[in-house]
Scaffold this motif. Structure first.
Motif, mmCIF file in Angstrom:
data_model
loop_
_atom_site.group_PDB
_atom_site.id
_atom_site.type_symbol
_atom_site.label_atom_id
_atom_site.label_comp_id
_atom_site.label_asym_id
_atom_site.label_seq_id
_atom_site.Cartn_x
_atom_site.Cartn_y
_atom_site.Cartn_z
ATOM 1 N N THR A 41 0.848 -1.186 0.000
ATOM 2 C CA THR A 41 0.000 0.000 0.000
ATOM 3 C C THR A 41 0.884 1.236 0.000
ATOM 4 O O THR A 41 1.967 1.243 0.579
ATOM 5 C CB THR A 41 -0.947 0.057 1.215
ATOM 6 N N THR A 44 -2.874 5.352 2.242
ATOM 7 C CA THR A 44 -3.914 4.536 1.618
ATOM 8 C C THR A 44 -4.961 4.162 2.664
ATOM 9 O O THR A 44 -4.640 3.967 3.828
ATOM 10 C CB THR A 44 -3.294 3.242 1.045
ATOM 11 N N SER A 47 -1.069 4.603 6.434
ATOM 12 C CA SER A 47 -2.207 3.964 5.795
ATOM 13 C C SER A 47 -3.114 3.355 6.854
ATOM 14 O O SER A 47 -2.698 3.063 7.969
ATOM 15 C CB SER A 47 -1.811 2.926 4.743
ATOM 16 N N PHE A 63 -5.485 0.202 7.116
ATOM 17 C CA PHE A 63 -5.737 -1.068 6.429
ATOM 18 C C PHE A 63 -6.694 -1.909 7.257
ATOM 19 O O PHE A 63 -6.683 -1.859 8.488
ATOM 20 C CB PHE A 63 -4.407 -1.817 6.239
#
Length: 151
Positions: free
Chosen positions: A72, A76, A103, A105
């Protein structure tokens, strides 16, 4: 026992028949919305700058079969909408996974080798590394700031 359970779950996810197969080459799912199903990237899968939205209900299951690496970009986001649970999102990774800095996730990462979670990244789910692919970390989970978790 836990390593055996992980190996069993990894093999189960890898053995499922995909609904969608992405062609060889790097696949980028940034700024994409997906519905429940089994998605296969025969080589690498990346989520570039942007958001991958997984949309469904509370019982929806997403399985991502990734032949090689999962990566990623920084900042993200993997967003879950409509009641999708991180416990029902599986990332079966053929080698290693890397979550970029800052990020966000979601899901259960089952990597054959290692998992790196960069500084500022968050994971709603689990990071599980088999460490059987011969990578230098041998199943190590590397956290931002240099901390490591080894088997």
């Amino acid at each position: 026992m836990a390593q055996y359970d992980l190996a069993t779950a990894y093999a189960d996810a890898a053995g499922r028949t995909p609904n969608t197969i992405y062609p060889a080459g790097d696949v980028n799912l940034a700024n994409t919305t997906l519905t429940p199903g089994i998605y296969q990237a025969t080589s690498s899968l990346q989520i570039g700058a942007g958001t991958l939205t997984l949309s469904g209900g509370s019982g929806s299951v997403f399985i991502f079969q990734i032949g090689s690496t999962l990566t990623t970009a920084s900042s993200t986001v993997v967003a879950l909408t409509g009641g999708v649970s991180a416990a029902n999102v599986y990332w079966q990774v053929g080698s290693s996974a890397t979550l970029g800095s800052s990020s966000a996730f979601s899901g259960i990462i089952m990597a054959n080798d290692d998992i790196t979670i960069a500084s500022g990244a968050t994971l709603a789910g689990q990071a599980l590394a088999l460490g059987v692919g011969g990578a230098t970390g041998a199943g190590t989970i590397i956290l931002g700031g240099g901390d490591t978790i080894t088997p």
